[in-house]
Design a protein around this motif. Structure first.
Motif, PDB file in Angstrom:
ATOM      1  N   ASN A 252       0.963  -1.606   0.177  1.00 36.61           N
ATOM      2  CA  ASN A 252      -0.190   0.393   0.102  1.00 36.61           C
ATOM      3  C   ASN A 252       0.502   1.239   0.208  1.00 36.61           C
ATOM      4  O   ASN A 252       0.317   1.895  -0.660  1.00 36.61           O
ATOM      5  CB  ASN A 252      -0.697   0.062   1.274  1.00 36.61           C
ATOM      6  N   LYS A 253       1.619   1.134   0.832  1.00 35.55           N
ATOM      7  CA  LYS A 253       2.815   2.851   1.079  1.00 35.55           C
ATOM      8  C   LYS A 253       3.297   2.844  -0.767  1.00 35.55           C
ATOM      9  O   LYS A 253       3.926   3.680  -1.057  1.00 35.55           O
ATOM     10  CB  LYS A 253       3.760   2.682   2.515  1.00 35.55           C
ATOM     11  N   TYR A 254       4.605   2.032  -1.205  1.00 36.52           N
ATOM     12  CA  TYR A 254       4.431   1.788  -2.214  1.00 36.52           C
ATOM     13  C   TYR A 254       3.888   2.646  -3.260  1.00 36.52           C
ATOM     14  O   TYR A 254       3.805   3.608  -4.111  1.00 36.52           O
ATOM     15  CB  TYR A 254       4.968   0.313  -3.141  1.00 36.52           C
ATOM     16  N   ILE A 255       2.356   2.066  -3.460  1.00 32.93           N
ATOM     17  CA  ILE A 255       1.491   2.089  -4.458  1.00 32.93           C
ATOM     18  C   ILE A 255       0.933   3.887  -3.953  1.00 32.93           C
ATOM     19  O   ILE A 255       0.625   4.917  -4.901  1.00 32.93           O
ATOM     20  CB  ILE A 255       0.522   1.313  -4.507  1.00 32.93           C
ATOM     21  N   GLY A 256       0.860   3.901  -2.522  1.00 33.09           N
ATOM     22  CA  GLY A 256       0.762   5.204  -2.815  1.00 33.09           C
ATOM     23  C   GLY A 256       1.990   6.310  -2.982  1.00 33.09           C
ATOM     24  O   GLY A 256       1.584   7.203  -3.371  1.00 33.09           O
TER      25      GLY A 256
ATOM     26  N   LYS B 120      -5.095  -1.750   5.791  1.00 32.91           N
ATOM     27  CA  LYS B 120      -5.541  -3.270   4.779  1.00 32.91           C
ATOM     28  C   LYS B 120      -5.295  -2.998   3.349  1.00 32.91           C
ATOM     29  O   LYS B 120      -5.150  -2.148   2.490  1.00 32.91           O
ATOM     30  CB  LYS B 120      -7.167  -3.302   4.921  1.00 32.91           C
ATOM     31  N   PRO B 121      -4.763  -4.360   2.548  1.00 33.26           N
ATOM     32  CA  PRO B 121      -3.726  -4.201   1.492  1.00 33.26           C
ATOM     33  C   PRO B 121      -5.374  -4.529   0.771  1.00 33.26           C
ATOM     34  O   PRO B 121      -6.438  -4.697   0.546  1.00 33.26           O
ATOM     35  CB  PRO B 121      -3.192  -5.227   1.281  1.00 33.26           C
ATOM     36  N   LEU B 122      -4.635  -4.000  -0.159  1.00 34.18           N
ATOM     37  CA  LEU B 122      -5.744  -3.845  -1.653  1.00 34.18           C
ATOM     38  C   LEU B 122      -6.242  -4.017  -2.981  1.00 34.18           C
ATOM     39  O   LEU B 122      -5.087  -5.329  -3.163  1.00 34.18           O
ATOM     40  CB  LEU B 122      -5.861  -2.323  -3.120  1.00 34.18           C
ATOM     41  N   ASN B 123      -7.180  -5.893  -2.185  1.00 32.04           N
ATOM     42  CA  ASN B 123      -7.135  -6.948  -3.205  1.00 32.04           C
ATOM     43  C   ASN B 123      -8.880  -7.174  -3.329  1.00 32.04           C
ATOM     44  O   ASN B 123      -9.045  -7.085  -3.614  1.00 32.04           O
ATOM     45  CB  ASN B 123      -6.355  -7.544  -2.616  1.00 32.04           C
TER      46      ASN B 123
ATOM     47  N   PHE C  86       3.724   6.564  -5.518  1.00 31.98           N
ATOM     48  CA  PHE C  86       4.179   6.311  -5.908  1.00 31.98           C
ATOM     49  C   PHE C  86       2.773   7.406  -7.016  1.00 31.98           C
ATOM     50  O   PHE C  86       3.083   8.573  -7.837  1.00 31.98           O
ATOM     51  CB  PHE C  86       3.777   4.573  -6.768  1.00 31.98           C
ATOM     52  N   ILE C  87       1.323   6.827  -6.105  1.00 32.81           N
ATOM     53  CA  ILE C  87       0.750   7.576  -7.234  1.00 32.81           C
ATOM     54  C   ILE C  87       0.790   9.338  -6.690  1.00 32.81           C
ATOM     55  O   ILE C  87       0.541  10.020  -7.233  1.00 32.81           O
ATOM     56  CB  ILE C  87      -0.731   7.184  -6.192  1.00 32.81           C
ATOM     57  N   GLY C  88       0.794   9.229  -5.039  1.00 32.09           N
ATOM     58  CA  GLY C  88       1.035  10.519  -4.792  1.00 32.09           C
ATOM     59  C   GLY C  88       2.536  11.350  -5.190  1.00 32.09           C
ATOM     60  O   GLY C  88       2.704  12.790  -5.958  1.00 32.09           O
ATOM     61  N   ALA C  89       3.451  10.774  -5.722  1.00 36.22           N
ATOM     62  CA  ALA C  89       4.711  11.039  -6.723  1.00 36.22           C
ATOM     63  C   ALA C  89       4.424  11.836  -7.686  1.00 36.22           C
ATOM     64  O   ALA C  89       4.288  12.614  -8.258  1.00 36.22           O
ATOM     65  CB  ALA C  89       6.153   9.848  -6.416  1.00 36.22           C
ATOM     66  N   VAL C  90       3.667  10.492  -8.593  1.00 36.88           N
ATOM     67  CA  VAL C  90       2.983  11.322  -9.605  1.00 36.88           C
ATOM     68  C   VAL C  90       2.725  12.601  -9.782  1.00 36.88           C
ATOM     69  O   VAL C  90       3.446  13.423 -10.991  1.00 36.88           O
ATOM     70  CB  VAL C  90       2.004   9.979 -10.665  1.00 36.88           C
TER      71      VAL C  90
END
Length: 310
Positions: free
Chosen positions: A123-127, A299-302, A129-133
């Motif tokens: 979740n942190k990696y994805i978050g 909670k992980p996204l799945n 990444f999206i925020g950094a984009v």
């Protein structure tokens, strides 16, 4: 999420809304009313007094071995951090500064993994990444869209993000050992020691006779809001959430800054700040908000089905 975790997230939300407003309010003080170093010294002295007044009601001694770590926190979290930020903000635009600050969560994750061995979840990696984009789009588009950004000012703000990210990680072990007010009081005392040589001449040369009521109100906001309340909010939150989650909330600052600068630009006819506002930046801010949501989500996204027990 427990009630305590909800309170921690609300504390982080409040702190970063105040931080977002600070970009525009503090920018209005410098350099016409007061220099950056002088403002930092006022901020540390006044807020430090407030912290130590509260500390009088908390009887807690600090182990001598922890003074070195407290000194490092004072250096990175209350001295170098503030000097770099205010000097950077003095040179660049509020929106640019608030965008660059979003580098902090990435820096916090790196320091957390190295120093605290903190696990970085999907979740942190994805978050991040999206925020950094969203942040990168704002930075890249900001140059072509005009405005009054400064390379040196932006560089100062970036280094501010690095020192603040390191502070968030260094202060975590102290928060597990002592009460929040004990830690932050010592952080500001050491911060004052490191900042005094850089700010005293600037403060002495300030023409306080030129201060208006709005000037004093703005300084009060910087001291009480941006310093006293936000440090307490952040320290409180660090008791219940990892440093990386704390740092991730910084993504809200460009959103708040963007909204306030928009009001200032269009409601008051300020063409200088109006150049920094467009739909691409609004879309980028939406990405930033979504990134914060993912990082704070446990909670992980799945899409897998939940197992139902009989």
């Amino acid at each position: 999420m427990t009630d305590t975790n909800y309170k921690a997230h609300f504390a982080l939300l409040g702190a970063n809304i105040i931080y977002g407003a600070n970009f525009l309010i503090a920018k209005g003080l410098m350099p016409e009313k007061i220099g950056a170093s002088g403002l930092v010294l006022i901020r540390i002295i006044a807020a430090g007094i407030l912290f130590w007044i509260v500390k009088l009601f908390v009887n807690e001694k600090v182990n001598k071995r922890d003074y070195i770590l407290l000194a490092l926190c004072g250096l990175f979290g209350a001295s170098v951090n503030m000097l770099l930020f205010f000097h950077g903000l003095n040179l660049t635009s509020p929106i640019d500064a608030s965008i660059i600050i979003t580098a902090t969560p990435v820096i916090v994750l790196i320091f957390s993994a190295i120093i605290l061995k903190e696990k970085i979840t999907t979740n942190k990696y994805i978050g991040i990444f999206i925020g950094a984009v969203g942040a990168i789009i704002l930075i890249v588009h900001g140059k072509s869209a005009g405005g009054n950004s400064s390379f040196l000012g932006n560089l100062f703000v970036f280094f501010n993000s690095c020192t603040y990210g390191l502070y968030l990680v260094l202060v975590k072990p102290l928060m597990k050992k002592y009460k929040a007010i004990t830690v932050v009081s010592w952080v500001f005392l050491f911060g004052l020691i490191f900042t005094f040589p850089f700010g005293i001449n600037n403060l002495i040369s300030t023409n306080f006779n030129a201060f208006t009521t709005n000037t004093y109100l703005a300084i009060a906001f910087v001291v009480i809001g941006t310093t006293f309340l936000t440090y307490l909010f952040n320290i409180y939150a660090l008791n219940y959430v990892p440093p990386s989650v704390n740092g991730s909330y910084i993504y809200l600052q460009p959103v708040v800054s963007f909204i306030l600068v928009s009001i200032y630009a269009f409601a008051y006819g300020n063409n200088e700040y109006a150049k920094d506002i467009n739909w691409i930046k609004i879309a980028s801010c939406v990405l930033v908000i979504f990134g914060v949501y993912l990082i704070s989500r446990k909670k992980p996204l799945n899409f897998s089905k939940k197992t139902i027990s009989n």
